[in-house]
Design an enzyme around this catalytic site. Structure first.
Site, PDB file in Angstrom:
ATOM      1  N   CYS A  56      33.462 -24.930  28.496  1.00 17.83           N
ATOM      2  CA  CYS A  56      32.471 -25.705  27.750  1.00 17.83           C
ATOM      3  C   CYS A  56      31.819 -26.805  28.589  1.00 17.83           C
ATOM      4  O   CYS A  56      30.953 -27.532  28.081  1.00 17.83           O
ATOM      5  CB  CYS A  56      33.102 -26.295  26.497  1.00 17.83           C
ATOM      6  SG  CYS A  56      33.736 -25.018  25.388  1.00 17.83           S
TER       7      CYS A  56
ATOM      8  N   HIS B 223      30.561 -35.296  24.334  1.00 19.16           N
ATOM      9  CA  HIS B 223      31.024 -33.930  24.090  1.00 19.16           C
ATOM     10  C   HIS B 223      31.312 -33.748  22.601  1.00 19.16           C
ATOM     11  O   HIS B 223      30.898 -32.754  22.006  1.00 19.16           O
ATOM     12  CB  HIS B 223      32.261 -33.657  24.937  1.00 19.16           C
ATOM     13  CG  HIS B 223      32.697 -32.238  24.958  1.00 19.16           C
ATOM     14  ND1 HIS B 223      31.882 -31.206  25.359  1.00 19.16           N
ATOM     15  CD2 HIS B 223      33.888 -31.660  24.619  1.00 19.16           C
ATOM     16  CE1 HIS B 223      32.531 -30.060  25.275  1.00 19.16           C
ATOM     17  NE2 HIS B 223      33.751 -30.309  24.831  1.00 19.16           N
TER      18      HIS B 223
END
Length: 408
Positions: free
Chosen positions: A163, A303
């Protein structure tokens, strides 16, 4: 004010659950309305919602390319890259392809094709397996097809840091420009792996929200009641050039990529370091690279996955490093978590925040986690001069990346 290492962002392309195109994305993200919805392909699964790109028609967006040969993650990437190149004012037919590079992130490749062809193998035998299986499955084919489509003859690099892939790709592109290897680099990431098998795995490991609330209220980064993310697909591509080259051709510069930092946790396959030390190293490296004091950061696109562990660890790290001045958001509340593509999509949103002086709100943030001391943007977008902005990304395997953008 620029410094010697600054890189210009001259083009953006976005194909996400928030829309197709930069303007549509920006309107939806600023609205603070989640894109999550019930997903018919996940009927009967433990988690039956996702964030898909609405109305994506590869034949319409890529009419001169054999889109049927391509896995969806490649289609999304090609559409986003073409948008970014147009936005930057480049004509691929007229650039020197030997001086152009591509760095594109992806983690799960053509999972849908692999699952489908595995069923074909079991049910109908090896003679019926598609000859396109391998090229549709390989995660590097996003970068490969971008080079083919746009006449790129310089480096074509596939990046896989889970990610963090999108942010890693942008940082790697920065290095290609600083080293003089390339004059133009298309950087970003794409992902489309909302398959029953992948989603089963994410659900089994506890990453996905199991909330019984309506789909649009499930993704709630930094909220005290968060319980996991909503998986998404999408693609984001940035066109990067050296500032002097962009100025010489009179290009419009949306923002400057001033700093990049990366690190490894060396801790756990899926859990971030409990003290946030890995992402802290990446953030401090990026700030040092940009010659920016931590207290000068105006805005953070975090994030912020909406998992209990990530948001607490990352949020405490942000306060520890930056103090309480920066206005913090997570656009995953709107878009869901596009896995490898997330860092690229969020880098683009961070660029837009710098360019327009508007910071998106965190969707569904009603009760901020009391364990966090952050200035979270909630309810409505926040306006104000954004001179310095930070985008953070963390990935399974302990990968961390941070990008610093500054006003042009």
């Amino acid at each position: 004010m620029t410094h010697v290492g600054d890189i210009a962002v001259t083009g953006l392309g976005l194909v996400t659950p928030a829309g197709i195109g930069v303007e549509e994305n920006w309107r939806r993200v600023l609205s603070g309305r989640s894109c999550a919805a019930p997903d018919d392909t996940l009927a009967g699964m433990p988690v039956g919602i996702s964030c898909r790109v609405p109305g994506f028609d590869a034949e319409e967006l890529l009419p001169d390319f054999p889109a049927w040969q391509l896995e969806r993650f490649v289609q999304l990437a090609l559409a986003a890259a073409r948008m970014a190149v147009r936005d930057a004012g480049w004509d691929p037919g007229r650039w020197d392809g030997t001086r152009v590079g591509v760095v594109l992130g992806n983690s799960l490749g053509g999972a849908a094709t692999f699952e489908e062809q595995h069923d074909v193998l079991r049910e109908r035998g090896p003679a019926k397996v598609s000859p396109l299986l391998v090229t549709r499955y390989m995660p590097n084919m996003g970068a490969g097809y971008l080079a083919i489509d746009l006449g790129v003859l310089g480096p074509s690099i596939g990046v896989a840091t889970a990610c963090a892939s999108g942010a890693t790709a942008v940082g790697t592109a920065r290095d290609l420009l600083r080293s003089g290897t390339c004059d133009i680099v298309l950087a970003g990431a794409s992902e489309s792996a909302l398959t029953r098998t992948v989603m089963s795995g994410l659900a089994k490991m506890g990453a996905l929200s199991r909330s019984d609330a309506a789909a649009e209220h499930v993704s709630k980064p930094f909220d005290a009641e968060r319980d996991g993310f909503v998986a998404a697909e999408g693609a984001g591509v940035l066109v990067l050039e050296r500032t002097r080259d962009a100025a010489a051709r009179g290009a419009t510069v949306r923002a400057l990529l001033a700093g990049y930092g990366t690190s490894s946790d060396s801790h756990h396959a899926t859990a971030p370091h409990p003290g946030g030390l890995g992402i802290e190293r990446a953030v401090r490296t990026a700030l040092g690279d940009a010659a920016v004091a931590p207290t000068s950061v105006d805005h953070v696109n975090a994030h912020g996955t909406a998992t209990p562990m990530n948001d607490l660890i990352e949020g405490r790290m942000l306060h520890r490093v930056l103090g309480g001045r920066a206005a913090v958001t997570s656009t995953k509340g709107v878009t869901g978590h596009a896995l490898a593509a997330a860092g690229a999509i969020e880098a683009a949103y961070t660029v837009l925040a710098v360019q327009h002086g508007v910071m998106p709100p965190v969707a569904n943030l009603k009760n901020p986690d009391p364990g966090l001391e952050l200035d979270l943007v909630s309810g409505e977008p926040r306006t104000g001069r954004v001179e310095v902005a930070l985008s953070t990304s963390l990935g399974f395997g302990g990968h961390n990346a941070a990008l610093v953008f500054t006003a042009a």
